[in-house]
Scaffold this active site. Structure first.
Site, PDB file in Angstrom:
ATOM      1  N   ASP A  19      74.307  56.517  53.923  1.00  0.00           N
ATOM      2  CA  ASP A  19      74.869  57.836  53.593  1.00  0.00           C
ATOM      3  C   ASP A  19      76.346  57.767  53.219  1.00  0.00           C
ATOM      4  O   ASP A  19      76.890  58.707  52.677  1.00  0.00           O
ATOM      5  CB  ASP A  19      74.623  58.860  54.723  1.00  0.00           C
ATOM      6  CG  ASP A  19      75.395  58.565  56.005  1.00  0.00           C
ATOM      7  OD1 ASP A  19      76.292  57.696  56.022  1.00  0.00           O
ATOM      8  OD2 ASP A  19      75.096  59.230  57.022  1.00  0.00           O
ATOM      9  N   ASP A  20      77.000  56.634  53.499  1.00  0.00           N
ATOM     10  CA  ASP A  20      78.423  56.501  53.165  1.00  0.00           C
ATOM     11  C   ASP A  20      78.643  56.317  51.666  1.00  0.00           C
ATOM     12  O   ASP A  20      79.769  56.415  51.187  1.00  0.00           O
ATOM     13  CB  ASP A  20      79.041  55.304  53.893  1.00  0.00           C
ATOM     14  CG  ASP A  20      79.092  55.512  55.398  1.00  0.00           C
ATOM     15  OD1 ASP A  20      79.376  56.655  55.827  1.00  0.00           O
ATOM     16  OD2 ASP A  20      78.846  54.550  56.144  1.00  0.00           O
TER      17      ASP A  20
ATOM     18  N   SER B 291      77.860  61.504  54.514  1.00  0.00           N
ATOM     19  CA  SER B 291      77.677  61.410  55.971  1.00  0.00           C
ATOM     20  C   SER B 291      77.484  62.795  56.567  1.00  0.00           C
ATOM     21  O   SER B 291      78.116  63.764  56.129  1.00  0.00           O
ATOM     22  CB  SER B 291      78.917  60.790  56.617  1.00  0.00           C
ATOM     23  OG  SER B 291      78.950  59.431  56.340  1.00  0.00           O
TER      24      SER B 291
ATOM     25  N   ASN C 210      75.849  51.781  58.698  1.00  0.00           N
ATOM     26  CA  ASN C 210      76.698  52.962  58.636  1.00  0.00           C
ATOM     27  C   ASN C 210      78.073  52.675  59.222  1.00  0.00           C
ATOM     28  O   ASN C 210      78.206  51.918  60.176  1.00  0.00           O
ATOM     29  CB  ASN C 210      76.050  54.091  59.431  1.00  0.00           C
ATOM     30  CG  ASN C 210      76.761  55.408  59.231  1.00  0.00           C
ATOM     31  OD1 ASN C 210      76.757  55.945  58.128  1.00  0.00           O
ATOM     32  ND2 ASN C 210      77.395  55.928  60.275  1.00  0.00           N
TER      33      ASN C 210
ATOM     34  N   SER D  64      73.932  51.161  62.496  1.00  0.00           N
ATOM     35  CA  SER D  64      75.250  51.800  62.495  1.00  0.00           C
ATOM     36  C   SER D  64      76.247  50.930  63.222  1.00  0.00           C
ATOM     37  O   SER D  64      75.912  50.270  64.206  1.00  0.00           O
ATOM     38  CB  SER D  64      75.188  53.163  63.195  1.00  0.00           C
ATOM     39  OG  SER D  64      74.213  53.981  62.578  1.00  0.00           O
TER      40      SER D  64
END
Ligand SMILES: *[C@@H]1O[C@H](CO)[C@@H](O)[C@H](O)[C@H]1NC(C)=O
Ligand SMILES: *[C@@H]1O[C@H](CO)[C@@H](O)[C@H](O)[C@H]1NC(C)=O
Ligand SMILES: *[C@@H]1O[C@H](CO)[C@@H](O)[C@H](O)[C@H]1NC(C)=O
Length: 320
Positions: A23-24, A55, A132, A165
């Site tokens: 998502d970054d 994010s 992440n 993550s």
């Protein structure tokens, strides 16, 4: 013996394809590092990720409204006016793609458009989200995370998925062109190596239907020089301590500040000897920062056990 083991590994994971997302955004150091290292380890990888930082978008499903970008992508790696989806022309790598969407829509783009049109002979064996930049722990962040959303969106489509993550060292993301290296103490490199160890195990053994893994790495390398080889610890997502976003009224600005809270009012119903209830919560383990990587199994099976189901229906029985 060594050769035999090597041969076995090759045959077991041969021809397996990983879909890598986050998502970054597609220019994040951690995803580019994992892509580089997965290729180096001999895996087939198709990377496709949002063109900009998404994010905290959870499962929000945003698709491009135009086939051109209206603003620059993250770190201006692609510019306004470029196509809304494309491969990495600067790297000349047709296995690296961006899409002007959110993690959930990126996964849909991958399965509904990119794979059938550009990789028609390829079957995805595993979806990997991350790594992440910042942890995705506990139900509060599990539900808010775009990286986790990419994973559960894939699991609903029938693909096993792992969400990775890292430690909360760069909430604002770092550009791979500035931060990618081969330094053994770079957390991105430590995380990538650990992620590949787990990915290879899962490629070999698979995961049960509707199941995924949520993995959170501790501060390591330059973030904690005493931690270069974190140990794996079995944990659970849900626990008595629910770490979540919260807000606080700010009397000076007459508005609200975001803060983080631990809610402790949820009693999980543990039976003696229940192997899941016996596990520590991933948040509690991460919070101790003892150089441990949490690995939680989750399911997207939203159905309920029959006792609870019957209890609720009987309480509203008059409706039926
Ligand atoms: C890009 O990659 C392709 C396939 O590997 C190669 O044939 C081509 O020459 C490359 N183009 C550039 C500009 O490097
Ligand atoms: C974002 O990154 C810059 C440069 O590394 C740093 O100075 C800044 O403190 C970071 N901001 C946040 C909110 O983490
Ligand atoms: C690393 O270990 C040394 C020696 O035990 C200790 O003094 C230091 O505080 C530790 N550093 C961190 C970041 O935990």
């Amino acid at each position: 013996m060594i050769n035999w083991i090597f041969f076995l590994l090759i045959t077991v994971t041969f021809g397996k394809t990983i879909l890598l997302t986050n998502d970054d955004g597609w220019t994040s150091t951690d995803i580019r590092t994992l892509y580089r290292d997965l290729k180096k380890a001999g895996h087939d990888v198709i990377m496709v990720a949002p063109v900009s930082q998404r994010s905290g978008f959870a499962g929000q499903f945003v698709v491009p409204t135009s086939n051109k970008l209206e603003t620059d992508g993250e770190f201006s790696y692609v510019k306004s006016g470029a196509p809304a989806w494309d491969y990495d022309k600067q790297a000349n790598d047709t296995n690296i793609w961006y899409f002007n969407g959110t993690p959930s829509s990126v996964v849909a783009f991958a399965f509904e458009y990119l794979l059938p049109t550009k990789f028609p002979d390829t079957t995805v064996d595993l979806v990997v989200g991350g790594v992440n930049q910042g942890p995705n722990l506990s139900p509060g962040f599990y539900t808010a995370s775009g990286t986790n959303a990419a994973c559960y969106s894939s699991i609903y489509r029938g693909y096993p998925a792992i969400s990775f993550s890292g430690y909360a060292y760069q909430y604002n993301n770092s550009f791979f062109k500035d931060s990618m290296d081969t330094d053994d103490m770079n957390p991105a490199n430590i995380y990538s190596k650990l992620a590949i160890d787990l990915i290879e195990k899962v490629l070999e053994s698979g995961l049960p239907e509707l199941t995924g893994l949520n993995v959170n790495f501790p501060a390591a390398g330059h973030l904690n020089e005493n931690c270069t080889e974190p140990e794996w610890v079995k944990t659970r997502v849900l626990n008595k301590n629910i770490f979540s976003q919260n807000l606080q009224y700010d009397t000076e600005t007459n508005t609200f500040d975001v803060k983080y809270s631990t809610f402790q009012n949820i009693e999980t119903d543990c039976k003696d000897g229940d192997s899941v209830c016996g596990l520590d919560g991933e948040f509690d383990v991460y919070n101790k920062q003892n150089c441990q990587t949490t690995i939680s199994v989750f399911t997207v099976d939203n159905t309920i056990d029959s006792t609870t189901n019957d209890k609720v229906y009987s309480s509203i029985e008059d409706l039926f």
